[in-house]
Enzyme design. Structure first.
Site, mmCIF file in Angstrom:
data_model
loop_
_atom_site.group_PDB
_atom_site.id
_atom_site.type_symbol
_atom_site.label_atom_id
_atom_site.label_comp_id
_atom_site.label_asym_id
_atom_site.label_seq_id
_atom_site.Cartn_x
_atom_site.Cartn_y
_atom_site.Cartn_z
ATOM 1 N NE ARG A 40 -20.055 3.120 29.442
ATOM 2 C CZ ARG A 40 -19.242 3.772 28.594
ATOM 3 N NH1 ARG A 40 -18.800 3.162 27.510
ATOM 4 N NH2 ARG A 40 -18.881 5.010 28.834
ATOM 5 C CE1 TYR A 98 -36.486 -16.114 28.199
ATOM 6 C CE2 TYR A 98 -35.611 -14.254 26.986
ATOM 7 C CZ TYR A 98 -36.144 -14.785 28.141
ATOM 8 O OH TYR A 98 -36.332 -13.982 29.239
ATOM 9 C CG ASP A 171 -29.606 -18.958 24.844
ATOM 10 O OD1 ASP A 171 -29.127 -19.499 25.851
ATOM 11 O OD2 ASP A 171 -30.476 -18.061 24.905
ATOM 12 C CE LYS A 196 -33.464 -16.999 32.977
ATOM 13 N NZ LYS A 196 -33.552 -17.015 31.527
#
Ligand SMILES: *Cc1c(COP(=O)(O)O)cnc(C)c1O
Length: 384
Positions: A40, A98, A171, A196
């Protein structure tokens, strides 16, 4: 275990890493010696993907740059927003965000974080809004925006935001670092949904955070990411590392194909509007010329027949795929009003140009004739 290294970054599937001795373990924990501890906190494959995305965002720029690879685009956004905002803080952003990001900002309201929405392209009114809020912590931008492809001047905004003591968070999912580099234009933090274009093949969900401020990365984002568990996994990192090898080539092809689809749609008698950064008369063309190196693969358009025509168009497609993602090598189609922007009030949607008949295309890298022929037959009716 000594062997000669593989010529590709290996996929390291491990939850933790071995210490030679208790002394080495202490040194790694203290950061005196570089090394991995627990999955992690970091992993060789995950860290390699983060470093590569960061290097691309700072390519041609100066100084150090730091990256974090996250479980999703939303994990990256949540790590940054919850890291930077405290009760009483204000986030200034655009109306056409978004959907997930918009919902996340709303979700911060019970924690005392307020949202203000403005057209970030309207410089005069924006200065008034900024001057009103002494508790502004973040100005959050998506450019080009989804799905209307409006573009915000990042260099101008960075200067303005810094003048008011806030941070500019961008972004960069739509443009990718091949299309524009917000850090080089003055942005403080760049975010990605690597799901994406960076992955590019539709094979995984992940995200990334990039910034040049070591203290911000080490003292805010890294602890936040570790505690809330937003770490990306090695398999997705490995897929992104693979995708990044062809990112520049893909983006050139996405852009040239999208420009040709755009030109076709602009000439089509059944089409009323086309939104694409490569249109010379785009309302933000000055900004686009200054900050974008490529116009990208995303465009949207509206048919004369509105909602019914748009639905018929999507149902007639054979080659292009109806699916709610973007940035793949394949051409993908989405209907914002019923899919990505379904949860947004119709009035707000319409005010942001997201009409019922608007169709969003993520143009792939296939043969341009295959794409245009399919769009042509699916529009039907009128002639080219
Ligand atoms: C998809 C997307 C996100 C969210 O990313 P996930 O990887 O789905 O969590 C954020 N911003 C933009 C612009 C996106 O397209």
């Amino acid at each position: 275990m000594n062997y000669n290294p593989p010529h590709q970054v290996p996929l390291v599937a491990a939850s933790s890493f071995v210490f030679d001795s208790i002394e080495q373990g202490m040194d790694i924990f203290d950061g005196v010696e570089k090394g991995h501890i627990y999955g992690r906190f970091g992993n060789p494959t995950v860290d390699a993907a983060a470093a590569k995305i960061a290097a691309l965002e700072n390519y041609g720029g100066e100084g150090e740059v730091y990256g974090l690879f996250c479980a999703s685009g939303m994990a990256a956004i949540a790590t940054v927003l919850t890291g930077l905002c405290r009760p009483g803080h204000v986030i200034l952003t655009q109306g056409d965000l978004y959907g997930g990001t918009s919902a996340l900002i709303d979700d911060l309201a019970p924690h005392g974080v307020r949202r203000i929405t403005a057209d970030l392209r309207d410089s005069e009114r924006l200065e008034d809004r900024l001057a009103e809020h002494s508790d502004l912590s973040i100005v959050y931008v998506e450019t080009p925006s989804n799905p209307t492809l409006r573009c915000t001047d990042l260099a101008y905004l960075a200067d303005l935001v810094h003048h008011y003591g806030a941070r500019l968070v961008v972004d960069n999912t739509f443009a990718t670092p091949i299309g524009q580099q917000p850090l080089l234009l003055g942005a403080d933090v760049v975010l990605h949904s690597t799901t994406k274009y960076l992955n590019g093949h539709g094979t995984g969900v992940a995200g990334a955070i990039v910034c040049k401020d070591k203290q911000l990365m080490d003292e805010v984002f890294v602890p936040n990411y570790r505690l809330y568990g937003g770490t990306g996994n090695p398999w997705d990192a490995w897929l992104v590392l693979n995708g990044l090898k062809t990112l520049a080539l893909r983006m050139e092809r996405h852009s040239s194909n999208a420009q040709q689809v755009c030109d076709f749609l602009l000439r089509h008698p059944e089409v009323v509007t086309v939104n694409y950064p490569g249109i010379p008369t785009h309302p933000d063309c000055g900004t686009i010329d200054r900050q974008m190196k490529l116009h990208g693969g995303m465009l949207s358009f509206e048919l004369k027949g509105g909602l019914e025509a748009a639905k018929a168009f999507m149902n007639r497609l054979k080659f292009c795929t109806l699916t709610p993602t973007l940035g793949d090598v394949d051409t993908l189609v989405l209907h914002p009003a019923t899919m990505s922007h379904r949860s947004i009030d119709r009035e707000v949607r319409l005010a942001n140009g997201i009409t019922d008949g608007l169709v969003r295309l993520s143009i792939g890298i296939e043969d341009i004739e295959d794409i245009v022929d399919d769009i042509d037959q699916a529009i039907g009716g009128g002639k080219k």
